[in-house]
Design a protein around this motif. Structure first.
Motif, PDB file in Angstrom:
ATOM      1  N   ALA A  32     -18.236 -19.293 -27.864  1.00 30.17           N
ATOM      2  CA  ALA A  32     -17.998 -18.531 -26.407  1.00 30.17           C
ATOM      3  C   ALA A  32     -17.485 -17.317 -26.756  1.00 30.17           C
ATOM      4  O   ALA A  32     -16.210 -17.101 -26.751  1.00 30.17           O
ATOM      5  N   ASP A  45     -12.348 -15.135 -18.031  1.00 30.65           N
ATOM      6  CA  ASP A  45     -11.777 -15.739 -19.145  1.00 30.65           C
ATOM      7  C   ASP A  45     -11.330 -17.325 -18.713  1.00 30.65           C
ATOM      8  O   ASP A  45     -11.594 -18.123 -19.485  1.00 30.65           O
ATOM      9  N   VAL A  48     -14.258 -19.579 -18.592  1.00 27.27           N
ATOM     10  CA  VAL A  48     -14.782 -20.073 -20.035  1.00 27.27           C
ATOM     11  C   VAL A  48     -13.778 -21.006 -20.664  1.00 27.27           C
ATOM     12  O   VAL A  48     -14.156 -21.971 -21.101  1.00 27.27           O
ATOM     13  N   GLN A  49     -12.463 -20.822 -20.452  1.00 24.94           N
ATOM     14  CA  GLN A  49     -11.549 -21.582 -21.106  1.00 24.94           C
ATOM     15  C   GLN A  49     -11.548 -22.918 -20.325  1.00 24.94           C
ATOM     16  O   GLN A  49     -11.367 -23.944 -20.768  1.00 24.94           O
ATOM     17  N   VAL A  66     -13.431 -20.066 -27.745  1.00 26.54           N
ATOM     18  CA  VAL A  66     -13.452 -19.189 -26.982  1.00 26.54           C
ATOM     19  C   VAL A  66     -13.067 -17.800 -27.608  1.00 26.54           C
ATOM     20  O   VAL A  66     -11.924 -18.016 -28.287  1.00 26.54           O
TER      21      VAL A  66
END
Length: 334
Positions: A32, A45, A48-49, A66
């Motif tokens: 990602a 961020d 996504v994390q 990531v």
């Protein structure tokens, strides 16, 4: 020897069959990538994390690695990197891919989305159904919706009326806003948000538009004297979803798809709760750093919309296949 060889083959086949039946095949690793700062509180961020953490906790033999801050792929190249298999997922300003699919320009159209609440209604509209169909035709799938409000910032003077932009070198996030700025007499600097700080610092740009999140996480308050915040008359909203390539999605088993979908819904809910706070945090941060903060009056916002109607909206309706219909569908969402 022949029997031994046959036995070895049979044993391998049995082991593979057992691995398949128990789900103990090699773990799926998804890459990602995004352009936003990592570990510094940028909500994109964190989305996504969060997806990566939730998927790991689901124990479905899938890991999401990531790569924040354009560390793997440049900001504007994430869409193409998904198509080529260089990455599997991204948090991505969709308008950045409007060179491939010009219809995506509608997701960064001046004055189209009016508030965070309006963005939620847009998500459930035929407009967004059409946009997502184009995303899927392009080889990707939306995992989580995200709309960010944004602002204008200037090194020299407050930008309130279109005439305030006349003669300025303005960095714009996308073509539709660039057309509006140009209609107001500005010259356009085309760079991604990750390069705005240095452009302002070096005088390449004197003003910018970008998301509330980027105004803070890229520390633009160190370069700006005045911020035109969204207030009650937001002109700037941008769609920045979390995407996965269709090829990567199709390679997952049902348990992995279920875990990824659940994780993405949780991240989307987190983002929706945080998105309005981004605007408040931006205003607080800029005031704390002695940057003047203003908002547009109804009349000032309308003056900008009038410029956008003659430039961004007109060009989009004329030049983009299906553009007029897309705009009409979006504007019908009250």
């Amino acid at each position: 020897m022949k029997n031994a060889s046959n036995l070895a083959r049979s044993a391998l086949a049995a082991a593979l069959l057992a691995a398949v039946s128990t789900g103990a095949m090699a773990e799926v690793v998804l890459k990602a990538s995004h352009q936003f700062p990592g570990g510094k509180g940028d909500v994109r961020d964190e989305m996504v994390q969060m997806i990566a953490r939730e998927v790991a906790a689901a124990k479905v033999d899938m890991t999401i690695k990531v790569f924040p801050g354009s560390s793997l792929v440049k900001a504007t190249e994430q869409w193409k990197a998904m198509q080529t298999g260089q990455i599997d997922m991204t948090s991505f300003p969709l308008d950045y891919a409007s060179g491939f699919h010009p219809q995506f320009g509608a997701t960064l159209m001046p004055g189209l989305v009016k508030s965070h609440e309006h963005a939620q209604r847009i998500n459930a509209s035929p407009f967004m159904t059409d946009i997502k169909a184009i995303i899927e035709q392009g080889g990707a799938k939306v995992l989580a919706d995200a709309w960010l409000a944004g602002a204008f910032g200037s090194k020299d003077k407050c930008i309130r009326k279109p005439e305030d932009a006349s003669g300025l070198k303005v960095r714009s996030a996308g073509a539709t806003f660039a057309q509006m700025w140009a209609g107001a007499g500005a010259s356009i600097v085309a760079i991604p948000s990750s390069e705005v700080y240095s452009a302002l610092q070096q005088g390449v740009a004197q003003a910018t538009d970008t998301s509330s999140g980027s105004f803070v996480s890229f520390r633009l308050y160190e370069q700006l004297k005045c911020l035109t915040a969204p207030g009650d008359n937001a002109l700037w909203f941008m769609y920045e979803p979390v995407l996965i390539s269709k090829k990567s999605w199709d390679g997952l088993n049902d348990a992995q798809k279920k875990a990824l979908t659940a994780a993405s819904k949780k991240a989307e809910a987190y983002f929706n709760a945080e998105s309005k706070k981004l605007d408040d945090t931006m205003v607080e941060t800029y005031k704390k750093n002695n940057v003047q903060v203003v908002t547009l009056t109804d009349a000032e916002a309308q003056a900008w919309r009038d410029v956008a109607q003659k430039t961004s909206y007109k060009l989009f309706s004329e030049k983009v296949p299906g553009g007029k219909e897309l705009i009409e569908k979006a504007l019908s969402v009250k």
